[in-house]
Design a protein around this motif. Structure first.
Motif, PDB file in Angstrom:
ATOM      1  N   ALA A 144      -4.245   0.880  -1.418  1.00 32.29           N
ATOM      2  CA  ALA A 144      -5.152  -0.158  -0.928  1.00 32.29           C
ATOM      3  C   ALA A 144      -4.412  -1.307  -0.257  1.00 32.29           C
ATOM      4  CB  ALA A 144      -6.003  -0.693  -2.071  1.00 32.29           C
ATOM      5  N   PHE A 145      -3.090  -1.367  -0.443  1.00 28.48           N
ATOM      6  CA  PHE A 145      -2.320  -2.474   0.125  1.00 28.48           C
ATOM      7  C   PHE A 145      -1.100  -1.955   0.885  1.00 28.48           C
ATOM      8  CE2 PHE A 145      -4.666  -4.321  -3.368  1.00 28.48           C
ATOM      9  CZ  PHE A 145      -5.134  -5.508  -2.811  1.00 28.48           C
ATOM     10  N   ARG A 146      -0.742  -2.691   1.923  1.00 30.21           N
ATOM     11  CA  ARG A 146       0.428  -2.338   2.749  1.00 30.21           C
ATOM     12  C   ARG A 146       0.996  -3.628   3.321  1.00 30.21           C
ATOM     13  NH1 ARG A 146       4.046   1.474   3.137  1.00 30.21           N
ATOM     14  NH2 ARG A 146       2.387   3.040   2.888  1.00 30.21           N
ATOM     15  N   ARG A 147       2.291  -3.822   3.170  1.00 31.31           N
ATOM     16  CA  ARG A 147       2.986  -4.982   3.724  1.00 31.31           C
ATOM     17  C   ARG A 147       2.341  -6.301   3.285  1.00 31.31           C
ATOM     18  NH1 ARG A 147       3.734  -2.596   9.904  1.00 31.31           N
ATOM     19  NH2 ARG A 147       5.686  -1.454   9.535  1.00 31.31           N
ATOM     20  N   GLY A 148       1.881  -6.338   2.037  1.00 30.98           N
ATOM     21  CA  GLY A 148       1.304  -7.560   1.497  1.00 30.98           C
ATOM     22  C   GLY A 148      -0.126  -7.832   1.918  1.00 30.98           C
ATOM     23  N   ASN A 149      -0.742  -6.892   2.606  1.00 26.76           N
ATOM     24  CA  ASN A 149      -2.132  -7.039   3.055  1.00 26.76           C
ATOM     25  C   ASN A 149      -2.917  -5.786   2.683  1.00 26.76           C
ATOM     26  OD1 ASN A 149      -2.062  -9.590   4.967  1.00 26.76           O
ATOM     27  ND2 ASN A 149      -0.225  -8.400   5.425  1.00 26.76           N
ATOM     28  N   VAL A 150      -4.233  -5.874   2.800  1.00 21.80           N
ATOM     29  CA  VAL A 150      -5.023  -4.670   2.530  1.00 21.80           C
ATOM     30  C   VAL A 150      -4.702  -3.619   3.587  1.00 21.80           C
ATOM     31  CG1 VAL A 150      -6.869  -5.908   1.351  1.00 21.80           C
ATOM     32  CG2 VAL A 150      -7.028  -5.525   3.825  1.00 21.80           C
ATOM     33  N   SER A 151      -4.761  -2.365   3.177  1.00 23.23           N
ATOM     34  CA  SER A 151      -4.450  -1.263   4.090  1.00 23.23           C
ATOM     35  C   SER A 151      -5.467  -1.189   5.227  1.00 23.23           C
ATOM     36  CB  SER A 151      -4.438   0.062   3.323  1.00 23.23           C
ATOM     37  OG  SER A 151      -3.446   0.052   2.329  1.00 23.23           O
ATOM     38  N   CYS A 152      -5.065  -0.522   6.282  1.00 25.35           N
ATOM     39  CA  CYS A 152      -5.897  -0.431   7.481  1.00 25.35           C
ATOM     40  C   CYS A 152      -7.266   0.180   7.171  1.00 25.35           C
ATOM     41  CB  CYS A 152      -5.161   0.393   8.537  1.00 25.35           C
ATOM     42  SG  CYS A 152      -5.901   0.344  10.176  1.00 25.35           S
ATOM     43  N   HIS A 153      -7.293   1.236   6.353  1.00 24.66           N
ATOM     44  CA  HIS A 153      -8.576   1.891   6.068  1.00 24.66           C
ATOM     45  C   HIS A 153      -9.480   1.033   5.194  1.00 24.66           C
ATOM     46  CE1 HIS A 153      -6.334   3.106   2.408  1.00 24.66           C
ATOM     47  NE2 HIS A 153      -7.527   3.153   1.851  1.00 24.66           N
ATOM     48  N   VAL A 154      -8.883   0.142   4.398  1.00 29.55           N
ATOM     49  CA  VAL A 154      -9.687  -0.769   3.581  1.00 29.55           C
ATOM     50  C   VAL A 154     -10.329  -1.830   4.463  1.00 29.55           C
ATOM     51  CG1 VAL A 154      -9.615  -2.490   1.737  1.00 29.55           C
ATOM     52  CG2 VAL A 154      -8.267  -0.385   1.535  1.00 29.55           C
ATOM     53  N   LYS A 155      -9.586  -2.339   5.420  1.00 28.97           N
ATOM     54  CA  LYS A 155     -10.084  -3.419   6.281  1.00 28.97           C
ATOM     55  C   LYS A 155     -11.046  -2.917   7.350  1.00 28.97           C
ATOM     56  CE  LYS A 155      -8.507  -7.412   8.990  1.00 28.97           C
ATOM     57  NZ  LYS A 155      -9.222  -8.400   8.134  1.00 28.97           N
TER      58      LYS A 155
END
Length: 294
Positions: free
Chosen positions: A93-104
């Protein structure tokens, strides 16, 4: 030499190159373009681009050429992270300290964004100005990248990684997965600037390949250790954990393996000192890649 002086320079350069490139695309207000930008521009250490720039400097490649290669590498890396995070693969659910692309943006747009980033990478390599690079060399560069990410590289690595859920592996089998999944794209980050240069030697290429394999494997083992330490309880309940270095051989032996790979990588760099190449930057970057704190 201060590591962060040159690291920040290369990182800032590739970030600007990526932003400028994205801003040339049509349909800027579409969810597709927004999600491509989001996945590529939000965070990221740009280690692969730094390898491109430093090895390109070593082999006297024009920096405009290195810009194109660095853009392509980072686009491919971003595409791979989007797809890795999908619910059907790693479900992060998270990538590089942010929500993952598919979550957003939703799973459909995440899949399309990954697809679009991959094709955009090859468009950059085939159309961008690359001073000093003949069409023959350009084809070799494109071939190198495509080989490292498809059924002979990153994709087969991810597929084998998914298959390993059903069986217990040994260290050699795990190394094979890590080579495909992680080390081959790092190898391309080194091979492509070399293939762009006016130098060519099978012996040098072999040394570069060995160096990239050392740092690629060490990079992945370090990631396994981070994951193991960050959430041991969750990982113990995760069917995948049995097939990572910490669970196969333990934390201490994993760290020892990293140290061996690190020393071998540095010993390879020492060989190039005789040729008066820029080694100090590479030693510092190698240290940063392998001994980073996440």
């Amino acid at each position: 030499m201060n590591f962060f002086n040159f690291y920040d320079f290369y990182k800032s350069r590739i970030n600007k190159q990526l932003l400028d490139m994205f801003n040339t695309l049509p349909d800027q207000n579409s969810i597709l373009i927004k999600s491509m930008k989001y996945a590529s521009l939000i965070g990221g250490k740009r280690l692969r681009a730094c390898l491109v720039y430093i090895f390109g400097e070593m082999f006297k490649v024009n920096i405009i050429t290195l810009d194109a290669i660095s853009i392509a590498i980072e686009l491919i890396h971003s595409y791979s992270l989007i797809h890795d995070d999908l619910p059907s693969i790693d479900n992060d659910a998270f990538r590089r300290g942010n929500v993952s692309c598919h979550v957003k943006f939703g799973e459909s747009f995440a899949i399309l964004s990954g697809d679009a980033l991959q094709s955009l990478a090859f468009n950059v390599l085939s159309t961008y100005i690359m001073p000093g690079v003949s069409n023959k060399k350009r084809i070799k560069i494109i071939s190198e990248l495509s080989y490292s990410i498809g059924s002979t590289g990153m994709c087969i690595g991810q597929a084998l990684d998914l298959e390993k859920d059903t069986k217990e592996l040994n260290v050699c089998e795990l190394d094979k997965i890590n080579l495909y999944k992680t080390a081959f794209l790092i190898r391309s980050s080194i091979r492509m600037p070399y293939l762009s240069s006016n130098f060519f030697s099978k012996k040098i290429l072999s040394l570069l390949d060995r160096f990239s394999i050392c740092i690629g494997l060490a990079f992945q083992i370090q990631d396994d250790i981070f994951d193991f330490k960050n959430d041991t309880k969750e990982l113990k309940n995760n069917k995948n954990i049995y097939n990572t270095y910490p669970n196969l051989i333990g934390i201490e032996k994993s760290k020892k393996k990293i140290k061996i790979l690190y020393q071998e990588a540095l010993s390879i760099l020492k060989i190039f000192e005789k040729k008066s190449f820029i080694i100090n930057k590479l030693e510092l970057l190698t240290d940063f890649i392998i001994q980073r704190s996440k």
